[in-house]
Design an enzyme around this catalytic site. Structure first.
Site, mmCIF file in Angstrom:
data_model
loop_
_atom_site.group_PDB
_atom_site.id
_atom_site.type_symbol
_atom_site.label_atom_id
_atom_site.label_comp_id
_atom_site.label_asym_id
_atom_site.label_seq_id
_atom_site.Cartn_x
_atom_site.Cartn_y
_atom_site.Cartn_z
ATOM 1 N N GLU A 151 34.944 1.134 -9.845
ATOM 2 C CA GLU A 151 35.906 2.076 -9.186
ATOM 3 C C GLU A 151 36.920 1.505 -8.753
ATOM 4 O O GLU A 151 36.893 1.545 -7.257
ATOM 5 C CB GLU A 151 34.913 2.488 -7.978
ATOM 6 N N GLY A 154 22.071 2.861 -9.688
ATOM 7 C CA GLY A 154 22.121 1.554 -10.496
ATOM 8 C C GLY A 154 23.384 0.877 -11.296
ATOM 9 O O GLY A 154 23.270 -0.251 -12.021
#
Lengths: 256, 284
Positions: B171, B45
Protein backbone atom coordinates in the site's frame (compact mmCIF):
# COMPACT_ATOMS: atom_id res chain seq x y z
CA UNK A 1 -5.31 -14.82 28.56
CA UNK A 2 -9.02 -15.25 27.92
CA UNK A 3 -10.86 -17.62 30.18
CA UNK A 4 -13.92 -18.04 32.33
CA UNK A 5 -13.13 -19.91 35.53
CA UNK A 6 -13.73 -18.95 39.14
CA UNK A 7 -10.35 -17.24 39.45
CA UNK A 8 -11.17 -15.06 36.43
CA UNK A 9 -14.43 -13.98 37.98
CA UNK A 10 -12.97 -12.82 41.28
CA UNK A 11 -12.94 -9.10 41.81
CA UNK A 12 -9.59 -7.79 40.50
CA UNK A 13 -9.09 -5.64 43.61
CA UNK A 14 -9.43 -8.68 45.81
CA UNK A 15 -7.17 -10.74 43.57
CA UNK A 16 -4.56 -8.00 43.57
CA UNK A 17 -4.53 -7.62 47.35
CA UNK A 18 -4.70 -11.37 47.97
CA UNK A 19 -1.72 -11.92 45.68
CA UNK A 20 0.38 -9.45 47.61
CA UNK A 21 -0.87 -10.76 50.91
CA UNK A 22 0.03 -14.29 49.86
CA UNK A 23 3.53 -13.23 48.82
CA UNK A 24 3.81 -11.78 52.30
CA UNK A 25 2.72 -14.91 54.15
CA UNK A 26 4.99 -17.12 52.06
CA UNK A 27 7.72 -15.80 54.34
CA UNK A 28 5.95 -17.24 57.38
CA UNK A 29 6.61 -20.78 56.19
CA UNK A 30 9.73 -22.33 57.67
CA UNK A 31 9.37 -26.10 57.62
CA UNK A 32 8.43 -28.93 55.28
CA UNK A 33 4.81 -29.01 56.42
CA UNK A 34 4.18 -25.28 55.94
CA UNK A 35 5.90 -25.11 52.55
CA UNK A 36 4.09 -28.25 51.43
CA UNK A 37 0.79 -26.78 52.57
CA UNK A 38 1.35 -23.54 50.61
CA UNK A 39 2.45 -25.47 47.55
CA UNK A 40 -0.72 -27.56 47.70
CA UNK A 41 -2.81 -24.42 48.03
CA UNK A 42 -1.16 -22.77 45.01
CA UNK A 43 -1.53 -25.89 42.89
CA UNK A 44 -5.19 -26.00 43.89
CA UNK A 45 -5.61 -22.37 42.82
CA UNK A 46 -3.91 -23.18 39.52
CA UNK A 47 -6.32 -26.07 39.11
CA UNK A 48 -9.27 -23.75 39.82
CA UNK A 49 -8.09 -21.34 37.14
CA UNK A 50 -8.33 -24.14 34.55
CA UNK A 51 -5.19 -22.84 32.87
CA UNK A 52 -2.65 -25.33 31.59
CA UNK A 53 0.24 -25.77 34.06
CA UNK A 54 2.63 -25.23 31.15
CA UNK A 55 1.95 -21.49 31.16
CA UNK A 56 3.05 -21.29 34.78
CA UNK A 57 6.22 -23.23 34.09
CA UNK A 58 6.90 -20.82 31.24
CA UNK A 59 6.64 -18.00 33.77
CA UNK A 60 9.57 -19.53 35.63
CA UNK A 61 11.83 -19.47 32.62
CA UNK A 62 12.89 -15.80 32.62
CA UNK A 63 13.74 -16.12 36.33
CA UNK A 64 15.75 -19.30 35.83
CA UNK A 65 19.23 -17.80 36.29
CA UNK A 66 18.21 -15.74 39.30
CA UNK A 67 16.70 -18.81 40.97
CA UNK A 68 19.70 -20.97 40.14
CA UNK A 69 22.11 -18.33 41.45
CA UNK A 70 20.23 -17.84 44.71
CA UNK A 71 19.81 -21.56 45.30
CA UNK A 72 23.50 -22.27 44.67
CA UNK A 73 24.48 -19.38 46.91
CA UNK A 74 22.38 -20.76 49.75
CA UNK A 75 23.61 -24.27 49.16
CA UNK A 76 27.32 -23.48 49.32
CA UNK A 77 27.51 -20.53 51.67
CA UNK A 78 25.32 -21.70 54.57
CA UNK A 79 27.62 -22.09 57.56
CA UNK A 80 27.26 -25.44 59.30
CA UNK A 81 28.69 -27.45 62.18
CA UNK A 82 28.62 -30.71 60.20
CA UNK A 83 29.70 -30.03 56.62
CA UNK A 84 29.53 -32.89 54.16
CA UNK A 85 32.09 -31.30 51.90
CA UNK A 86 34.41 -28.35 52.37
CA UNK A 87 36.48 -26.35 49.97
CA UNK A 88 37.82 -22.97 51.07
CA UNK A 89 34.78 -20.75 51.71
CA UNK A 90 32.45 -23.27 50.09
CA UNK A 91 30.57 -25.54 52.46
CA UNK A 92 28.06 -28.16 51.48
CA UNK A 93 25.87 -29.32 54.32
CA UNK A 94 22.49 -30.84 55.01
CA UNK A 95 21.20 -27.55 56.44
CA UNK A 96 22.36 -25.67 53.38
CA UNK A 97 20.59 -28.06 51.06
CA UNK A 98 17.36 -27.85 53.05
CA UNK A 99 17.46 -24.05 53.06
CA UNK A 100 18.14 -23.89 49.34
CA UNK A 101 15.22 -26.23 48.71
CA UNK A 102 13.02 -23.87 50.74
CA UNK A 103 14.26 -20.90 48.74
CA UNK A 104 13.47 -22.73 45.54
CA UNK A 105 9.93 -23.53 46.66
CA UNK A 106 9.50 -19.93 47.77
CA UNK A 107 10.44 -18.68 44.29
CA UNK A 108 8.08 -21.14 42.65
CA UNK A 109 5.23 -20.11 44.95
CA UNK A 110 5.71 -16.40 44.37
CA UNK A 111 6.09 -16.72 40.60
CA UNK A 112 3.10 -19.06 40.26
CA UNK A 113 0.87 -16.77 42.27
CA UNK A 114 1.86 -13.64 40.37
CA UNK A 115 1.53 -15.49 37.06
CA UNK A 116 -1.94 -16.53 38.18
CA UNK A 117 -2.80 -12.87 38.75
CA UNK A 118 -1.45 -11.65 35.41
CA UNK A 119 -2.94 -14.52 33.40
CA UNK A 120 -6.44 -14.14 34.80
CA UNK A 121 -6.62 -10.36 35.07
CA UNK A 122 -6.49 -7.93 32.18
CA UNK A 123 -4.03 -5.03 32.50
CA UNK A 124 -6.94 -2.60 32.51
CA UNK A 125 -8.51 -4.43 35.46
CA UNK A 126 -5.23 -4.22 37.32
CA UNK A 127 -4.95 -0.50 36.77
CA UNK A 128 -8.60 -0.05 37.77
CA UNK A 129 -8.00 -1.93 40.98
CA UNK A 130 -4.86 0.05 41.75
CA UNK A 131 -6.91 3.21 41.36
CA UNK A 132 -9.58 1.84 43.64
CA UNK A 133 -7.09 0.67 46.25
CA UNK A 134 -5.23 3.99 46.26
CA UNK A 135 -8.44 5.99 46.57
CA UNK A 136 -8.02 6.74 50.29
CA UNK A 137 -4.84 8.65 49.41
CA UNK A 138 -7.00 11.31 47.76
CA UNK A 139 -7.50 12.68 51.24
CA UNK A 140 -3.88 13.81 51.25
CA UNK A 141 -4.18 15.31 47.73
CA UNK A 142 -2.42 12.40 46.06
CA UNK A 143 -3.39 12.49 42.33
CA UNK A 144 -4.90 8.99 42.23
CA UNK A 145 -6.96 9.32 39.03
CA UNK A 146 -4.07 10.82 37.11
CA UNK A 147 -1.73 8.08 38.24
CA UNK A 148 -4.28 5.45 37.24
CA UNK A 149 -4.74 7.12 33.86
CA UNK A 150 -0.98 7.20 33.32
CA UNK A 151 -0.82 3.56 34.25
CA UNK A 152 -3.53 2.48 31.86
CA UNK A 153 -2.10 4.55 29.01
CA UNK A 154 1.34 3.07 29.65
CA UNK A 155 -0.13 -0.43 29.62
CA UNK A 156 -2.04 0.37 26.45
CA UNK A 157 1.18 1.47 24.77
CA UNK A 158 3.06 -1.75 25.40
CA UNK A 159 1.47 -3.84 22.62
CA UNK A 160 1.47 -0.79 20.37
CA UNK A 161 5.20 -0.29 20.80
CA UNK A 162 5.90 -3.99 20.32
CA UNK A 163 4.02 -3.88 17.01
CA UNK A 164 5.84 -0.74 16.00
CA UNK A 165 9.21 -2.28 16.89
CA UNK A 166 8.66 -5.42 14.82
CA UNK A 167 7.48 -3.29 11.93
CA UNK A 168 10.53 -1.04 12.02
CA UNK A 169 12.88 -3.99 12.52
CA UNK A 170 11.41 -5.67 9.45
CA UNK A 171 11.75 -2.49 7.44
CA UNK A 172 15.41 -2.09 8.38
CA UNK A 173 16.09 -5.79 7.84
CA UNK A 174 14.72 -5.37 4.34
CA UNK A 175 17.25 -2.55 3.94
CA UNK A 176 20.06 -4.92 4.83
CA UNK A 177 20.52 -4.54 8.57
CA UNK A 178 21.61 -7.74 10.29
CA UNK A 179 20.66 -7.73 13.95
CA UNK A 180 22.81 -9.88 16.18
CA UNK A 181 25.75 -10.08 13.81
CA UNK A 182 29.28 -8.77 14.21
CA UNK A 183 31.02 -7.43 17.30
CA UNK A 184 29.44 -5.74 20.28
CA UNK A 185 29.88 -2.20 18.91
CA UNK A 186 28.36 -3.19 15.59
CA UNK A 187 25.43 -4.81 17.34
CA UNK A 188 24.75 -1.76 19.46
CA UNK A 189 25.05 0.43 16.36
CA UNK A 190 22.52 -1.71 14.54
CA UNK A 191 19.89 -0.65 17.07
CA UNK A 192 20.13 3.05 16.22
CA UNK A 193 17.97 2.58 13.11
CA UNK A 194 15.28 1.08 15.35
CA UNK A 195 15.45 3.37 18.34
CA UNK A 196 15.21 6.68 16.49
CA UNK A 197 12.11 5.78 14.46
CA UNK A 198 10.62 4.24 17.58
CA UNK A 199 11.08 7.45 19.56
CA UNK A 200 9.70 9.53 16.73
CA UNK A 201 6.62 7.38 16.37
CA UNK A 202 5.94 7.10 20.10
CA UNK A 203 6.01 10.88 20.38
CA UNK A 204 3.62 11.22 17.50
CA UNK A 205 1.31 8.52 18.90
CA UNK A 206 1.35 10.25 22.29
CA UNK A 207 0.63 13.60 20.65
CA UNK A 208 -2.26 12.16 18.65
CA UNK A 209 -3.66 10.50 21.75
CA UNK A 210 -3.53 13.77 23.68
CA UNK A 211 -5.38 15.58 20.91
CA UNK A 212 -7.94 12.79 20.57
CA UNK A 213 -8.62 12.87 24.31
CA UNK A 214 -8.90 16.61 24.41
CA UNK A 215 -11.20 16.77 21.41
CA UNK A 216 -13.48 14.29 23.14
CA UNK A 217 -13.61 16.60 26.11
CA UNK A 218 -11.40 14.75 28.56
CA UNK A 219 -10.88 16.56 31.84
CA UNK A 220 -9.27 14.90 34.77
CA UNK A 221 -10.39 15.21 38.31
CA UNK A 222 -13.69 14.93 40.08
CA UNK A 223 -16.95 13.49 38.91
CA UNK A 224 -15.84 11.06 36.23
CA UNK A 225 -18.09 8.05 36.15
CA UNK A 226 -16.75 4.57 35.45
CA UNK A 227 -17.38 2.48 32.38
CA UNK A 228 -16.20 -0.72 34.05
CA UNK A 229 -17.73 -1.10 37.50
CA UNK A 230 -15.93 -3.32 39.95
CA UNK A 231 -18.32 -5.34 42.05
CA UNK A 232 -17.42 -7.06 45.28
CA UNK A 233 -19.40 -10.27 45.61
CA UNK A 234 -19.88 -13.11 48.00
CA UNK A 235 -17.16 -15.21 46.37
CA UNK A 236 -14.64 -12.41 46.93
CA UNK A 237 -15.46 -12.34 50.63
CA UNK A 238 -15.07 -16.13 50.68
CA UNK A 239 -11.67 -15.81 48.99
CA UNK A 240 -10.59 -13.29 51.64
CA UNK A 241 -11.77 -15.58 54.44
CA UNK A 242 -9.87 -18.49 52.87
CA UNK A 243 -6.73 -16.37 53.06
CA UNK A 244 -7.29 -15.69 56.75
CA UNK A 245 -7.84 -19.41 57.41
CA UNK A 246 -4.64 -20.20 55.54
CA UNK A 247 -2.74 -17.70 57.64
CA UNK A 248 -4.15 -19.37 60.75
CA UNK A 249 -3.15 -22.87 59.64
CA UNK A 250 0.25 -21.58 58.64
CA UNK A 251 0.81 -20.04 62.06
CA UNK A 252 -0.11 -23.36 63.65
CA UNK A 253 2.10 -25.66 61.59
CA UNK A 254 5.18 -23.49 61.27
CA UNK A 255 7.95 -24.21 63.75
CA UNK A 256 9.12 -21.63 66.24
CA UNK B 1 13.14 -13.15 -10.82
CA UNK B 2 10.34 -15.62 -10.86
CA UNK B 3 8.80 -16.27 -7.47
CA UNK B 4 7.11 -19.57 -6.73
CA UNK B 5 5.16 -20.47 -3.59
CA UNK B 6 4.81 -24.23 -3.11
CA UNK B 7 2.16 -25.33 -0.58
CA UNK B 8 3.19 -22.60 1.83
CA UNK B 9 1.50 -22.57 5.21
CA UNK B 10 2.40 -20.02 7.82
CA UNK B 11 1.12 -20.26 11.38
CA UNK B 12 1.57 -17.32 13.72
CA UNK B 13 2.75 -18.35 17.20
CA UNK B 14 2.87 -21.99 16.19
CA UNK B 15 3.37 -23.27 19.76
CA UNK B 16 0.64 -21.19 21.36
CA UNK B 17 -3.04 -21.92 21.93
CA UNK B 18 -3.76 -18.55 20.32
CA UNK B 19 -2.15 -19.75 17.08
CA UNK B 20 -3.72 -18.60 13.85
CA UNK B 21 -3.04 -19.45 10.24
CA UNK B 22 -1.59 -16.54 8.30
CA UNK B 23 -1.30 -18.57 5.13
CA UNK B 24 -3.11 -21.81 4.43
CA UNK B 25 -1.51 -24.07 1.82
CA UNK B 26 -0.77 -21.35 -0.71
CA UNK B 27 0.68 -22.26 -4.10
CA UNK B 28 1.19 -19.49 -6.62
CA UNK B 29 3.62 -18.27 -9.25
CA UNK B 30 4.51 -14.61 -9.61
CA UNK B 31 5.89 -13.99 -13.10
CA UNK B 32 9.18 -12.32 -13.82
CA UNK B 33 9.15 -8.69 -14.94
CA UNK B 34 5.39 -8.38 -14.57
CA UNK B 35 3.29 -6.06 -12.46
CA UNK B 36 1.35 -8.26 -10.04
CA UNK B 37 -1.31 -6.85 -7.72
CA UNK B 38 -2.38 -8.66 -4.56
CA UNK B 39 -5.80 -7.75 -3.27
CA UNK B 40 -8.02 -8.93 -0.44
CA UNK B 41 -9.58 -7.75 2.77
CA UNK B 42 -7.59 -6.61 5.79
CA UNK B 43 -6.26 -9.72 7.52
CA UNK B 44 -6.55 -11.92 4.44
CA UNK B 45 -2.83 -12.69 4.45
CA UNK B 46 -1.50 -10.32 1.79
CA UNK B 47 1.30 -8.89 3.92
CA UNK B 48 2.12 -12.33 5.33
CA UNK B 49 2.48 -13.61 1.77
CA UNK B 50 4.92 -10.92 0.63
CA UNK B 51 6.96 -11.07 3.85
CA UNK B 52 7.98 -14.57 2.75
CA UNK B 53 9.55 -13.31 -0.44
CA UNK B 54 12.53 -11.74 1.32
CA UNK B 55 12.50 -14.17 4.23
CA UNK B 56 11.24 -11.74 6.86
CA UNK B 57 8.89 -14.61 7.60
CA UNK B 58 9.62 -18.23 6.93
CA UNK B 59 7.03 -20.83 5.97
CA UNK B 60 5.89 -23.20 8.70
CA UNK B 61 5.66 -25.79 5.95
CA UNK B 62 6.17 -25.67 2.21
CA UNK B 63 8.77 -23.65 0.33
CA UNK B 64 9.22 -20.34 -1.45
CA UNK B 65 11.53 -20.18 -4.45
CA UNK B 66 12.89 -16.75 -5.29
CA UNK B 67 15.21 -16.87 -8.31
CA UNK B 68 17.86 -19.40 -7.32
CA UNK B 69 17.10 -19.25 -3.58
CA UNK B 70 14.74 -21.58 -1.80
CA UNK B 71 13.27 -20.54 1.54
CA UNK B 72 11.87 -23.20 3.84
CA UNK B 73 11.28 -23.40 7.57
CA UNK B 74 14.92 -24.52 7.94
CA UNK B 75 16.44 -21.53 6.15
CA UNK B 76 19.19 -19.96 8.23
CA UNK B 77 18.99 -16.30 9.16
CA UNK B 78 22.53 -15.74 7.91
CA UNK B 79 23.37 -15.01 4.29
CA UNK B 80 20.03 -13.44 3.53
CA UNK B 81 21.63 -10.20 2.35
CA UNK B 82 21.96 -11.16 -1.33
CA UNK B 83 18.28 -12.12 -1.34
CA UNK B 84 17.21 -8.92 0.40
CA UNK B 85 19.34 -6.82 -1.94
CA UNK B 86 17.43 -8.28 -4.87
CA UNK B 87 14.02 -7.98 -3.27
CA UNK B 88 13.32 -4.41 -2.20
CA UNK B 89 10.38 -3.87 0.07
CA UNK B 90 8.39 -0.71 0.64
CA UNK B 91 6.33 -1.21 3.79
CA UNK B 92 3.05 0.38 4.75
CA UNK B 93 3.78 3.91 5.88
CA UNK B 94 7.48 3.54 5.06
CA UNK B 95 8.19 7.03 6.39
CA UNK B 96 8.45 5.46 9.84
CA UNK B 97 11.72 3.80 8.86
CA UNK B 98 13.62 7.08 8.37
CA UNK B 99 16.26 7.74 11.02
CA UNK B 100 19.39 9.43 9.65
CA UNK B 101 20.12 13.12 10.12
CA UNK B 102 20.01 13.92 6.42
CA UNK B 103 17.88 12.61 3.59
CA UNK B 104 21.01 11.70 1.62
CA UNK B 105 22.41 9.50 4.39
CA UNK B 106 19.07 7.79 4.81
CA UNK B 107 18.83 6.91 1.13
CA UNK B 108 22.45 5.69 1.22
CA UNK B 109 21.77 3.46 4.25
CA UNK B 110 20.35 0.50 2.31
CA UNK B 111 22.87 0.41 -0.54
CA UNK B 112 25.79 0.68 1.88
CA UNK B 113 24.44 -2.18 3.99
CA UNK B 114 24.43 -4.24 0.83
CA UNK B 115 28.06 -3.43 0.22
CA UNK B 116 27.89 -0.53 -2.25
CA UNK B 117 30.80 1.93 -2.02
CA UNK B 118 30.17 5.36 -0.55
CA UNK B 119 30.56 7.22 -3.86
CA UNK B 120 28.24 4.83 -5.66
CA UNK B 121 25.67 5.10 -2.90
CA UNK B 122 25.90 8.88 -3.04
CA UNK B 123 25.36 9.03 -6.76
CA UNK B 124 22.54 6.54 -6.38
CA UNK B 125 20.94 8.83 -3.79
CA UNK B 126 21.14 11.75 -6.23
CA UNK B 127 19.52 9.68 -8.97
CA UNK B 128 16.80 8.32 -6.74
CA UNK B 129 15.70 11.58 -5.19
CA UNK B 130 15.07 12.89 -8.69
CA UNK B 131 13.35 9.66 -9.71
CA UNK B 132 10.80 9.97 -6.90
CA UNK B 133 10.13 13.56 -7.90
CA UNK B 134 11.93 15.58 -5.23
CA UNK B 135 14.44 18.35 -5.72
CA UNK B 136 18.11 17.61 -4.98
CA UNK B 137 18.15 20.41 -2.41
CA UNK B 138 16.26 18.13 -0.03
CA UNK B 139 19.27 15.80 0.22
CA UNK B 140 20.90 18.01 2.84
CA UNK B 141 17.77 18.39 4.97
CA UNK B 142 16.69 16.30 7.91
CA UNK B 143 14.01 13.81 6.87
CA UNK B 144 11.99 14.85 9.93
CA UNK B 145 11.58 18.39 8.55
CA UNK B 146 9.75 17.15 5.47
CA UNK B 147 6.02 16.77 4.95
CA UNK B 148 4.41 13.33 5.18
CA UNK B 149 4.24 12.92 1.41
CA UNK B 150 7.85 13.97 0.96
CA UNK B 151 8.96 11.56 3.68
CA UNK B 152 7.13 8.78 1.86
CA UNK B 153 9.04 9.59 -1.32
CA UNK B 154 12.36 9.65 0.51
CA UNK B 155 11.61 6.26 2.05
CA UNK B 156 10.73 4.82 -1.35
CA UNK B 157 13.96 6.29 -2.75
CA UNK B 158 15.82 4.56 0.07
CA UNK B 159 14.48 1.19 -1.03
CA UNK B 160 15.01 1.78 -4.75
CA UNK B 161 18.58 2.97 -4.17
CA UNK B 162 19.91 -0.57 -3.71
CA UNK B 163 18.63 -1.27 -7.22
CA UNK B 164 16.50 -4.32 -6.43
CA UNK B 165 15.29 -6.58 -9.25
CA UNK B 166 11.99 -7.23 -7.52
CA UNK B 167 10.11 -4.49 -5.71
CA UNK B 168 7.37 -5.27 -3.22
CA UNK B 169 5.00 -2.44 -2.37
CA UNK B 170 2.64 -2.67 0.58
CA UNK B 171 0.00 0.00 0.00
CA UNK B 172 2.58 2.59 -1.05
CA UNK B 173 0.03 5.29 -1.81
CA UNK B 174 -2.15 5.05 1.31
CA UNK B 175 -2.78 8.56 2.57
CA UNK B 176 -1.23 10.35 -0.41
CA UNK B 177 -3.04 13.04 -2.35
CA UNK B 178 -4.47 12.05 -5.78
CA UNK B 179 -1.72 13.77 -7.75
CA UNK B 180 1.03 12.24 -5.64
CA UNK B 181 -0.62 8.85 -5.90
CA UNK B 182 -0.65 9.03 -9.70
CA UNK B 183 2.99 10.13 -9.82
CA UNK B 184 4.13 7.35 -7.54
CA UNK B 185 2.14 4.65 -9.33
CA UNK B 186 3.45 5.96 -12.66
CA UNK B 187 6.98 5.64 -11.29
CA UNK B 188 6.46 2.00 -10.37
CA UNK B 189 4.97 1.25 -13.80
CA UNK B 190 8.04 2.91 -15.37
CA UNK B 191 10.36 0.78 -13.24
CA UNK B 192 8.52 -2.32 -14.40
CA UNK B 193 8.88 -1.27 -18.05
CA UNK B 194 12.62 -1.03 -17.40
CA UNK B 195 12.61 -4.74 -16.54
CA UNK B 196 11.79 -5.07 -12.86
CA UNK B 197 9.22 -7.26 -11.19
CA UNK B 198 6.66 -5.28 -9.22
CA UNK B 199 4.39 -6.77 -6.56
CA UNK B 200 1.77 -4.38 -5.26
CA UNK B 201 -0.55 -4.86 -2.31
CA UNK B 202 -3.45 -2.49 -2.60
CA UNK B 203 -7.05 -1.79 -1.71
CA UNK B 204 -7.47 0.54 -4.64
CA UNK B 205 -9.16 -1.34 -7.46
CA UNK B 206 -8.54 1.48 -9.92
CA UNK B 207 -4.79 1.06 -9.42
CA UNK B 208 -5.22 -2.65 -10.09
CA UNK B 209 -7.15 -1.98 -13.28
CA UNK B 210 -4.79 0.73 -14.49
CA UNK B 211 -1.39 -0.75 -13.73
CA UNK B 212 -1.40 -4.48 -13.02
CA UNK B 213 -0.71 -7.31 -15.47
CA UNK B 214 -1.72 -10.04 -13.04
CA UNK B 215 -3.96 -10.10 -9.99
CA UNK B 216 -3.97 -12.43 -6.99
CA UNK B 217 -7.07 -12.34 -4.79
CA UNK B 218 -6.67 -13.51 -1.20
CA UNK B 219 -9.23 -14.45 1.40
CA UNK B 220 -8.66 -15.98 4.86
CA UNK B 221 -5.05 -16.93 4.12
CA UNK B 222 -5.95 -18.66 0.86
CA UNK B 223 -5.72 -17.63 -2.76
CA UNK B 224 -9.24 -17.49 -4.16
CA UNK B 225 -8.63 -15.89 -7.52
CA UNK B 226 -5.86 -15.39 -10.06
CA UNK B 227 -5.65 -13.92 -13.54
CA UNK B 228 -5.51 -10.69 -15.49
CA UNK B 229 -7.44 -7.75 -14.02
CA UNK B 230 -10.09 -8.11 -16.68
CA UNK B 231 -10.56 -11.82 -15.85
CA UNK B 232 -10.70 -11.23 -12.11
CA UNK B 233 -13.13 -8.32 -12.25
CA UNK B 234 -15.44 -10.31 -14.53
CA UNK B 235 -15.47 -13.29 -12.15
CA UNK B 236 -19.04 -13.55 -10.85
CA UNK B 237 -18.03 -15.80 -7.97
CA UNK B 238 -15.46 -13.42 -6.54
CA UNK B 239 -17.77 -10.42 -6.89
CA UNK B 240 -20.81 -12.00 -5.29
CA UNK B 241 -18.63 -13.55 -2.61
CA UNK B 242 -17.71 -10.03 -1.55
CA UNK B 243 -14.01 -10.74 -1.96
CA UNK B 244 -13.41 -7.74 -4.18
CA UNK B 245 -15.11 -4.62 -5.40
CA UNK B 246 -15.13 -3.22 -8.90
CA UNK B 247 -13.05 -0.32 -10.18
CA UNK B 248 -14.94 2.90 -10.92
CA UNK B 249 -15.17 2.36 -14.67
CA UNK B 250 -16.64 -1.11 -14.24
CA UNK B 251 -19.19 0.18 -11.75
CA UNK B 252 -20.14 2.90 -14.18
CA UNK B 253 -20.54 0.32 -16.94
CA UNK B 254 -22.69 -1.83 -14.66
CA UNK B 255 -25.05 1.09 -14.11
CA UNK B 256 -25.10 1.83 -17.83
CA UNK B 257 -26.02 -1.75 -18.63
CA UNK B 258 -29.23 -1.27 -16.65
CA UNK B 259 -30.21 1.26 -19.36
CA UNK B 260 -29.73 0.53 -23.02
CA UNK B 261 -26.03 -0.29 -23.03
CA UNK B 262 -24.70 -3.82 -23.21
CA UNK B 263 -21.24 -5.03 -22.23
CA UNK B 264 -20.01 -8.55 -22.98
CA UNK B 265 -17.17 -7.95 -20.60
CA UNK B 266 -17.02 -5.14 -18.04
CA UNK B 267 -14.54 -2.46 -19.09
CA UNK B 268 -12.21 -1.84 -16.16
CA UNK B 269 -10.23 1.24 -17.16
CA UNK B 270 -11.38 4.67 -18.19
CA UNK B 271 -9.98 4.15 -21.72
CA UNK B 272 -11.77 0.86 -22.22
CA UNK B 273 -15.00 2.35 -20.94
CA UNK B 274 -14.89 5.38 -23.22
CA UNK B 275 -14.05 3.31 -26.32
CA UNK B 276 -16.94 0.96 -25.56
CA UNK B 277 -19.39 3.81 -25.05
CA UNK B 278 -18.23 5.54 -28.22
CA UNK B 279 -18.64 2.35 -30.23
CA UNK B 280 -22.09 1.64 -28.88
CA UNK B 281 -23.33 5.20 -29.42
CA UNK B 282 -21.99 5.29 -32.97
CA UNK B 283 -23.26 1.78 -33.67
CA UNK B 284 -26.85 2.67 -32.87
Amino acid sequence: MPGDSLIYKLDPRGKFLITFYFIGIVFLANNVASYGFLLLFVLFAVYLSKINLGFFLKGLRPMFWLILFTVLLQMFFTPSEHPIWNFGVLTLSKEGMVISAYIFVRFVLIIFVSTLLTLTTTPIEISDSIESILKPLKAIKFPVTQIALMLSIALRFVPLLIDETTKIMDAQRARGVDFGEGGLIKRIKSFVPILIPLFVSSFSIAYDLAIAMESRGYRDGEGRSKYRMLKWEMRDTVAAIVMIVITGILLMIRSY
Amino acid sequence: MEIIFKNVTHAYEANNPLASLGLDDVSVKISDKKFTAIIGKTGSGKSTLVHHINALLKPTSGSVIVGDRTITSETNNKNLKPLRKNVGMVFQFPESQLFEDTVEKDIMFGPMNFGMSEEDAKSSAHDMIELVGLDEKYLEQSPFDLSGGQMRRVAIAGVLASNPETIILDEPTAGLDPVGRKEIMGLFKKLQMQGRTIILITHNMDDVADYADDVIVMHDGKIVGEGTPSEVFNDEKLLTGGMLTLPQSARFAQRLSQKRFKFDKLPITLDELSTEIKQQINGD
